[in-house]
Design a protein around this motif. Sequence first.
Motif, short mmCIF file in Angstrom:
data_model
loop_
_atom_site.label_atom_id
_atom_site.label_comp_id
_atom_site.label_asym_id
_atom_site.label_seq_id
_atom_site.Cartn_x
_atom_site.Cartn_y
_atom_site.Cartn_z
N ALA A 136 72.30 153.90 64.16
CA ALA A 136 72.65 155.05 65.00
C ALA A 136 74.15 155.08 65.27
CB ALA A 136 71.89 154.99 66.32
N ARG A 137 74.69 156.26 65.43
CA ARG A 137 76.13 156.45 65.70
C ARG A 137 76.58 155.63 66.90
NH1 ARG A 137 80.51 155.83 66.68
NH2 ARG A 137 82.21 157.32 66.90
N VAL A 138 75.74 155.52 67.92
CA VAL A 138 76.10 154.79 69.13
C VAL A 138 76.37 153.31 68.84
CG1 VAL A 138 73.72 154.27 69.85
CG2 VAL A 138 75.52 154.54 71.57
N GLN A 139 75.82 152.76 67.76
CA GLN A 139 76.04 151.35 67.41
C GLN A 139 77.40 151.13 66.75
OE1 GLN A 139 72.64 150.83 69.10
NE2 GLN A 139 73.64 149.03 68.36
N GLY A 147 81.83 156.30 52.40
CA GLY A 147 82.90 155.52 51.79
C GLY A 147 83.73 154.74 52.79
N ALA A 148 83.68 155.12 54.06
CA ALA A 148 84.45 154.42 55.09
C ALA A 148 83.81 153.07 55.40
CB ALA A 148 84.53 155.26 56.36
N TYR A 149 84.63 152.15 55.86
CA TYR A 149 84.15 150.88 56.37
C TYR A 149 84.05 150.99 57.89
CZ TYR A 149 85.44 148.89 51.82
OH TYR A 149 85.56 148.62 50.48
N VAL A 150 82.98 150.43 58.45
CA VAL A 150 82.80 150.48 59.90
C VAL A 150 82.42 149.10 60.44
CG1 VAL A 150 82.16 152.93 59.96
CG2 VAL A 150 80.37 151.19 59.75
N ALA A 151 82.77 148.90 61.71
CA ALA A 151 82.33 147.72 62.46
C ALA A 151 81.26 148.21 63.43
CB ALA A 151 83.50 147.12 63.23
N PHE A 152 80.12 147.52 63.45
CA PHE A 152 79.03 147.97 64.34
C PHE A 152 78.31 146.80 64.97
CE2 PHE A 152 76.76 147.23 60.43
CZ PHE A 152 75.47 146.88 60.78
N CYS A 153 77.77 147.08 66.17
CA CYS A 153 76.89 146.14 66.85
C CYS A 153 75.47 146.49 66.44
CB CYS A 153 77.02 146.27 68.37
SG CYS A 153 78.37 145.33 69.08
N PRO A 154 74.75 145.54 65.88
CA PRO A 154 73.36 145.82 65.50
C PRO A 154 72.51 146.15 66.72
CG PRO A 154 74.12 143.76 64.52
CD PRO A 154 75.15 144.18 65.52
N PRO A 155 71.52 147.02 66.54
CA PRO A 155 70.59 147.29 67.64
C PRO A 155 69.72 146.06 67.89
CG PRO A 155 69.83 148.37 65.65
CD PRO A 155 71.17 147.78 65.33
N GLN A 156 69.30 145.86 69.13
CA GLN A 156 68.44 144.73 69.45
C GLN A 156 67.03 145.01 68.95
OE1 GLN A 156 69.78 144.06 73.78
NE2 GLN A 156 68.70 142.19 73.18
N GLN A 170 76.35 134.87 65.44
CA GLN A 170 76.15 135.15 66.85
C GLN A 170 77.45 135.74 67.36
OE1 GLN A 170 74.57 131.87 69.05
NE2 GLN A 170 72.94 131.51 67.59
N GLY A 171 77.34 136.53 68.43
CA GLY A 171 78.56 137.14 68.95
C GLY A 171 78.34 137.82 70.27
N ASN A 172 79.22 138.77 70.57
CA ASN A 172 79.24 139.42 71.87
C ASN A 172 78.49 140.74 71.93
OD1 ASN A 172 80.83 137.36 72.94
ND2 ASN A 172 82.69 138.32 72.18
N CYS A 173 77.83 141.14 70.87
CA CYS A 173 77.03 142.36 70.90
C CYS A 173 75.73 142.08 71.66
CB CYS A 173 76.69 142.82 69.48
SG CYS A 173 78.12 143.39 68.53
N PRO A 174 75.08 143.12 72.20
CA PRO A 174 73.78 142.90 72.85
C PRO A 174 72.84 142.12 71.93
CG PRO A 174 74.53 145.13 73.23
CD PRO A 174 75.50 144.51 72.24
#
Length: 179
Positions: A163-166, A54-63, A78-82
């Motif tokens: 993954a949690r790391v993202q 139910g939470a909202y999250v911000a994440f960097c997609p995996p490459q 496009q952005g600053n994520c890998p």
Amino acid sequence: MKKPIKILAVSVLTMSVSLFVLSIGAQISGIYINTTPSLPVGFYKVVDEPIVSGAYVAFCPPQNEVFDMARDRSYINQGNCPGGYGLLLKRVFAQPGDTVFIDQAGIFVNGEHLPNSAQLTSDAEGQPLPQYRLKAVLDDSEYLLLSDLNPQSFDARYFGLIARVQVQQVVRPIFTWSR
């Protein structure tokens, strides 16, 4: 006749610069501005809360190839994520320990069908979309992130688990509105 055009051009430029500065200031202060149809349009603030359903999250997609395609087709910014990807905001629909089943009919979490989760075979331009399939119990570092508002959202039904790391932050809506 030339003065109104100059005034309009200066006004548009001033407004564009102001919005750019406002968005930079918002990000520095921990506020995201969502303009996509995947979540309610509005302002979201970074909060120090656990990642739960139910939470909202911000994440960097995996490459990977799926996110390269999404960036190239402008499904994501496009952005600053890998990989040059932009940060994405989505809602958590399954967390470690939940059973997830994904096929063309949609996504099921712990046996319940999620609304607006059926996969499309092609996008609005007629280009084929990935057809992700999964049947699993999520491990300690996996989350299912998607939109329950937009049946055309680019989300877990096409890219799978994150993954949690993202996950960069948990965010909470502070002011939203309908389109």
